[in-house]
Design an enzyme around this catalytic site. Sequence first.
Site, mmCIF file in Angstrom:
data_model
loop_
_atom_site.group_PDB
_atom_site.id
_atom_site.type_symbol
_atom_site.label_atom_id
_atom_site.label_comp_id
_atom_site.label_asym_id
_atom_site.label_seq_id
_atom_site.Cartn_x
_atom_site.Cartn_y
_atom_site.Cartn_z
ATOM 1 N N GLU A 226 39.504 34.211 40.677
ATOM 2 C CA GLU A 226 39.680 35.469 41.411
ATOM 3 C C GLU A 226 38.329 35.966 41.903
ATOM 4 O OE1 GLU A 226 41.033 40.050 40.143
ATOM 5 O OE2 GLU A 226 41.325 38.382 38.760
ATOM 6 N N ASP B 133 36.961 39.263 43.325
ATOM 7 C CA ASP B 133 37.199 40.676 43.639
ATOM 8 C C ASP B 133 36.168 41.136 44.662
ATOM 9 O OD1 ASP B 133 39.339 40.962 41.864
ATOM 10 O OD2 ASP B 133 38.011 41.324 40.178
ATOM 11 N N GLU C 171 36.887 46.613 44.297
ATOM 12 C CA GLU C 171 37.721 47.413 43.409
ATOM 13 C C GLU C 171 37.089 48.787 43.418
ATOM 14 O OE1 GLU C 171 39.802 45.233 40.000
ATOM 15 O OE2 GLU C 171 37.737 44.535 39.900
ATOM 16 N N HIS D 246 35.288 36.107 39.310
ATOM 17 C CA HIS D 246 35.814 35.664 38.003
ATOM 18 C C HIS D 246 36.244 34.212 38.178
ATOM 19 C CE1 HIS D 246 36.814 39.812 36.369
ATOM 20 N NE2 HIS D 246 36.937 40.087 37.646
#
Length: 475
Positions: free
Chosen positions: A250, A252, A255, A266
């Site tokens: 993942e 990101d 956020e 991640h």
Amino acid sequence: GNSKRDIVRQDTESQESETHDTMKKALAIVASLALVYGQQVGTNTAENHPQITTSVCTKSGGCQTQQNEVVLDANWRWVHNVGGYTNCYTGNKWNTQYCPDPETCAQNCALDGADYQGTYGISTSGNELDLGFVTRGQYSNNVGSRNYLMANQTYYQIFTPLGQEFTFDVDVSNLPCGLNGAVYFVSMDADGGLQYPGNKAGAKYGTGYCDAQCPQDLKFIRGEANTINWTPDSNNANAGTGFYGTCCTEMDLWEANSMSSAYTPHICSVVGQYSCNGTECGNAPGTRYEGVCDKDGCDFNSYRMGVQNFYGKGMKVDTTRKFSVVTQFITSDGTSNGDLVEIKRFYVQDGNTIPNSNVNVPGMDPVNSISDDFCKQQKKAFGDEDQFEYKGGLKEMGQALQRGVVLVLSLWDDYSAYMLWLDSNYPLDGNPSTPGIARGSCPTSSGRPWNVEAQSPNANVKYSNIRVGEIGSTY
């Protein structure tokens, strides 16, 4: 204290209506019967994806518009018996008549179409996607949503952003403490897992989700119901967890709310979507760093990195107004085949390009981007376990981006850690003056979903002008 981010994304929701004894009510209560992805296709509501335009850019030719669609994740949808109106899942419990075991449940239950605006508060206009927070229908309340960008009606749009930059505009002015408007890439299958025999719905109905938290709240994974050992959540009437989780790498990109923001790679030791169980999910107490994914990631949050006046209302990046978020995936040789060595961030507001803030943490270089050196220094400075480098660091992240990723656009509140890991002090037993504990200026009493939903039901986030292309071509 254990300064680890401890989250299972509970992008859930809606309160169950007390009565739905008529067929009309059963049809209308979509949201409250949700949190499931049933694998047959229901026909009670037609599935019409909201349309949105995005752009692909080059330095020589500028940006070319393309037509895309947005689809709602299957976990929000009404799931009922095939050909009927009886819930296969209500509140946070399965209907044992239709769902005695994972395979039978997938055969008996259908996933239905969504009324995007009326039930879920999701709308598009031109190149903009607007996600509402609490949407109150006649028979249902829906909270937040998770959506995917589609290439067409049947397949998710696959991005390969290694060696490129990805940019979007965002308006977070109406996102208070405790909310998270998230834009991120995950290694989902383009068909939403349609290749698995039990899955007849596929990407058209938002199936196949995975992320680096290995969430176990998905009702269907790879075409089978997650009914084994299903445990209703103690503090969320609409969510629970099953035996299996769904894991994948993942990235990101974003956020954020109006108070804090972070971008975080991640990585997982598995390729693509992976169904985990037990220790490999890393969700049971004491197993966080034994799972297949790096749950903490290597995050860059300006406030956490020691600059508390950079991002926020009236600050350098002024969150009371729209701005652009630019993310560059820099490789070792400048091509889309090199190793990922740096993830750079810029903002653009009022026509001004704003470089990311520089690190201001003892023992760390004053850089303003994510590199393997940054990650190693940050983990050491904050006393955090370095799973990111252990699982392969930026090179591994780059390989996932090169293989292809799906774009997720969501708005959620957090029943697990109240979003304090993003916008307050976390963990709660940590000393805010210790580097890495303070992540934003929200009070530690904030972010309780029941309060946020009651006090800020009209919160929303707008994502617009999504564009991808050569470095330097999108802004």
